[in-house]
Write an enzyme that holds these catalytic residues in place. Structure first.
Site, PDB file in Angstrom:
ATOM      1  CD  GLU A   1      -1.717  -2.378   1.645  1.00  0.00           C
ATOM      2  OE1 GLU A   1      -0.524  -2.600   1.953  1.00  0.00           O
ATOM      3  OE2 GLU A   1      -2.621  -3.231   1.792  1.00  0.00           O
TER       4      GLU A   1
ATOM      5  CG  PHE B   1      -9.558  -9.678  11.679  1.00  0.00           C
ATOM      6  CD1 PHE B   1      -8.296 -10.094  12.111  1.00  0.00           C
ATOM      7  CD2 PHE B   1      -9.821  -9.678  10.326  1.00  0.00           C
ATOM      8  CE1 PHE B   1      -7.332 -10.501  11.206  1.00  0.00           C
ATOM      9  CE2 PHE B   1      -8.864 -10.098   9.415  1.00  0.00           C
ATOM     10  CZ  PHE B   1      -7.618 -10.511   9.857  1.00  0.00           C
ATOM     11  CD  GLN B   2      -7.168  -7.341   8.127  1.00  0.00           C
ATOM     12  OE1 GLN B   2      -8.061  -7.071   7.337  1.00  0.00           O
ATOM     13  NE2 GLN B   2      -6.012  -7.865   7.747  1.00  0.00           N
TER      14      GLN B   2
ATOM     15  CG  MET C   1      22.587  12.201   1.844  1.00  0.00           C
ATOM     16  SD  MET C   1      23.778  13.359   1.144  1.00  0.00           S
ATOM     17  CE  MET C   1      22.850  14.008  -0.241  1.00  0.00           C
TER      18      MET C   1
ATOM     19  CE  LYS D   1     -16.967  -6.611   4.268  1.00  0.00           C
ATOM     20  NZ  LYS D   1     -16.328  -7.884   4.646  1.00  0.00           N
TER      21      LYS D   1
END
Ligand SMILES: Cc1ncc(C[n+]2csc(CCOP(=O)(O)OP(=O)(O)O)c2C)c(N)n1
Ligand SMILES: [Mg+2]
Lengths: 190, 569
Positions: free
Chosen positions: B51, B113-114, B475, B163
């Site tokens: 993501e 959940f999640q 760097m 949802k």
């Protein structure tokens, strides 16, 4: 004015009355490292508008930066620095003091007479004193009560309002969505 | 017509002009993916491999086009993976809308959940965010989110959608009416007083410098700034994100300012008597030590975000406004001027700068990053969209790839996000399919998001990946060389064989070890339709000069010794 050029600035913010807003303001102060003296929130005469009073001990220029950052929050409708105009400010304290002997009971009564304070609860062990006044007066009372023995203390933090005919208000009417207006969920944004 | 929440999302995206989104599915966003299936011929969904990649692709799309980029993820881990990309977009004021699935309303607050408090997590890294509370407000919320993302000082906006709202249905009426945001006021015209005050300072200045930032590009004010510079004969210094705000081959463009800016530019700023800061925010990387910054200069600052004015640098005239509007107010009143002495002085500094340019040294058969970038510039005609990652190669690109057009150099400036370059280049190519897009990345940063090779291949998106492989976190190694007595802790890197890696993804690749292969490498890249990877095996211990050490005075740069002072660079 403190030595380092800072002073108490009382910012008043009109905000949309939504649950996430306090979180956003608190998050802003934390991440920008602005130190808050006190912060109060409450409803206004309009259901959809809340009002916050935030006292910060900073330089005047920094107060402007803080106000500009507050205004950047989408849910903040307006911000004014009360310290830049004539205003009334009040802090409310409830102070529980020891009153388990005659001396302390008399002491408390005498001190309270010299302040805009009331004894709202008194017993043989403790008393509760209520004061509503400017912050410095509240502080003076607290300091006088200290030797007697403060056992508990709570303050609301400062609220403020500009004097005279200039009004801090908004004409804004919120959009309302079906029955969604209040489903008990914590909501950010509209 | 009755639509589900998921379908409403699609309808709203279409009305916002969205044709491509970057995302990754999961439980809490699945109803929306089902709607993507239904709308697949109108909205193209790019399946990323992480993501974070989606967030950078949306960002790259937005930077390249000026339109809102859209990314999408599921709840919990999907959403938290977007955070780096949101923070990147926030720092650089990039319009992005992120849509995340959330657990059903009834489960919110139960550690379902999640479940993650995504609106809580993203408050500091978004311009605004929403947890949608009902299907009735869904369409309006999406409209408002896009408006906030793209207007004013742009930024990322996140919409968290439970949802059960995606699956619920309602009579769909698109909310055409006004957007009601009482606390969101966009600036109109600047006051005449401020305009006059600015013009007076410009008229009086003898050693003025324009500091041109990203805001000019976002405001579409590149013609206006050029007219200002030309008419009042003012040299223009660019911020990293301001590259392209003024054509870099323009005689008045004096180059990049700041930590790795041109020495001449930094000297000019320090000696100037007037800084005209346009759409930039005096980041510590461009000011160095604030106490000694441009000590003789009066300052004008024009910015769309009033909280930027007087934040880091106290200014004499601060104008809150959109640059195009403000400059258009100024231009009719602006008098012609010329500053021959000042320009001559800057030219002297510039000449000294070119003497120290590594390209003018005999470096034997080493392949230097600076040479690679210079030659990429040459062989792409200076016309490519380059998207960089973060590190030495980024600064070399800024120094050696001059850009003539706005929004053709895309880079993570404010956050300095390694892993940005490659996915952002994919997003940029989706936004500008007609342009030649090069991702210019380091061996370190590329490995942070190289999983998107699969995305690039699956979409067959024509992005050319140039890896400047120095086998170091270059760097950081440079800092260790200068400031930590060459203790190279955790900067040398074992790397995969990047060409074999490309092969594993069915992507053509070429390894370049000599300068004379660079022209061929560009041809090679152009010969293929889809993504191409080119690994430039460069000198391991190259240094990016000049360098203002962090917090040092802007004109106290570490400079490259002149050729007669050393044997080799
Ligand atoms: C996500 C992230 N982690 C760490 C850093 C710190 N950092 C800045 S530049 C750099 C080295 C980059 O190495 P590489 O990608 O090989 O590029 P080079 O400098 O060698 O060109 C690091 C580790 C960062 N900017 N971003
Ligand atoms: Mg490297």
């Amino acid at each position: 004015m403190a030595d380092n050029g800072t002073s108490k600035n009382t910012l008043v913010a009109l905000v949309e009355n939504k649950p996430g807003v306090l979180n956003r303001v608190a998050s802003l102060f934390r991440r920008r490292n602005f130190n808050v003296d006190s912060l109060t929130v409450g409803r206004t005469h309009k259901d959809h508008v809340s009002r916050m009073t935030i006292v910060v001990d900073v330089k005047r220029a920094d107060a402007r930066i803080i106000a500009a950052n507050l205004k950047k929050l989408i849910n903040v409708i307006d911000v004014q620095n009360m310290s830049e105009q004539p205003h009334i400010s009040r802090d409310l304290a409830l102070i529980k003091v020891r009153t388990d002997d005659v001396e302390s009971r008399n002491g408390v009564t005498l001190i309270c007479e010299r302040y805009p304070a009331r004894i709202v609860d008194i017993g043989t062990k403790v008393a509760i004193i209520e004061i509503t006044a400017q912050e410095d007066i509240v502080e003076a009372l607290i300091n006088e009560l200290r030797p007697i023995g403060i056992v508990e203390l709570v303050r609301t933090g400062v609220v403020a309002m500009g004097r005279g005919i200039r009004i801090l208000d908004t004409d804004y009417e919120p959009l309302r969505f079906g029955e969604a207006a209040n489903n008990g969920l914590e909501r950010y944004g509209v | 017509m009755k639509l589900t929440g998921a379908e409403i999302i699609m309808e709203c995206l279409l009305r916002e002009g969205v044709r491509v989104v970057f995302g990754y599915p999961g439980g809490a966003i699945l109803p929306t993916y089902d709607a993507f299936y239904q709308y697949r011929d109108r909205i193209h969904h790019v399946l990323v491999r992480h993501e974070q990649g989606a967030s950078h692709m949306a960002d790259g799309f937005a930077r390249a086009t000026g339109q809102v980029g859209v990314c999408i993820a599921t709840s919990g881990p999907g959403a938290t993976n977007l955070v780096t990309g949101l923070a990147t977009a926030m720092m650089d004021s990039v319009p992005v809308v992120a849509i995340t699935g959330q657990v059903p309303r009834a489960a919110i607050g139960t550690d379902a959940f999640q479940e993650t408090d995504v609106t809580g997590v993203t408050i500091p890294v978004t311009k605004h965010n929403y947890l949608v509370g009902s299907i009735e407000e869904l369409a309006y919320t999406i409209r408002e989110a896009f408006h906030i993302a793209r207007s004013g000082r742009p930024g990322p906006v996140l919409i968290d959608i439970p949802k059960d709202i995606q699956t619920a249905s309602t009579e769909f009426v698109y909310p055409e009416g006004e957007i009601r945001l009482p606390g969101y006021v966009l600036p109109k015209q600047a006051s005449d007083v401020d305009i006059k005050a600015a013009l007076k300072l410009i008229a009086e200045a003898k050693r003025p410098v324009i500091l041109a930032g990203h805001g000019l590009i976002m405001s579409g004010a590149v013609n206006e700034v050029r007219e200002l510079a030309e008419r009042a004969n003012i040299p223009v210094a660019l911020t990293l994100l301001g590259k392209g705000a003024m054509p870099e081959n323009h005689p008045l463009t004096i180059g990049m300012m700041g930590m790795h800016g041109a020495a001449a530019t930094n000297y000019a700023i320090q000696e100037s008597d007037l800084l005209i800061a346009l759409g930039m925010r005096f980041d510590d990387r461009v000011t160095g030590n604030l106490k000694t910054y441009a000590p003789h200069a009066k300052k004008i600052h024009v910015d769309i975000d009033p909280s930027e004015i007087n934040k880091n640098v106290k200014v004499d005239v601060g104008i809150h406004g959109d640059l195009k509007t403000v400059l258009r107010q100024m231009l009719p009143l602006l008098e012609s001027k010329s500053h021959p002495e000042w320009m001559a002085r800057i030219r002297d500094w510039q000449e000294d700068g070119s003497e120290r340019d590594i390209l003018n040294y005999d470096t034997g058969d080493k392949l230097l990053g600076a040479q690679v970038i210079n030659d990429l510039w040459k062989y792409t005609g200076g016309e490519a969209i380059t998207v960089t990652d973060v590190g030495q190669h980024q600064m070399l690109e800024a120094q050696y790839y001059p850009h003539q057009r706005p929004a053709t150099m895309l880079t993570s400036g404010g956050l300095g996000t390694m892993g940005f370059g490659f996915p952002a280049a994919i997003g940029a190519k989706f936004g500008k399919p007609e342009e030649e897009v090069w991702a210019i990345v380091g061996d370190g940063g590329f490995q942070m998001t190289l999983c998107e090779l699969a995305t690039a291949r699956q979409e067959n998106v024509k992005v050319n990946i140039a890896i400047l492989n120095n086998s170091y976190l270059g760097m950081v190694r440079q800092w260790q060389e200068f400031f930590y007595d060459e203790r190279y802790q955790s900067t040398p890197m074992f790397n995969p064989d990047f060409c074999k890696l490309a092969e594993a993804y069915d992507i053509p690749a070429m390894r370049v070890t000599r300068r004379d292969q660079i022209a061929e490498s560009v041809e090679f890249a152009r010969r293929h339709d889809g993504p191409v990877l080119i690994e430039y095996v460069i000198e391991k211990e190259e240094i990016v000069y000049p360098m203002v050490p962090a917090g040092a005075d802007l004109d106290k740069m570490i400079r490259r010794p002149k050729p007669n002072e050393v044997k080799h660079g």
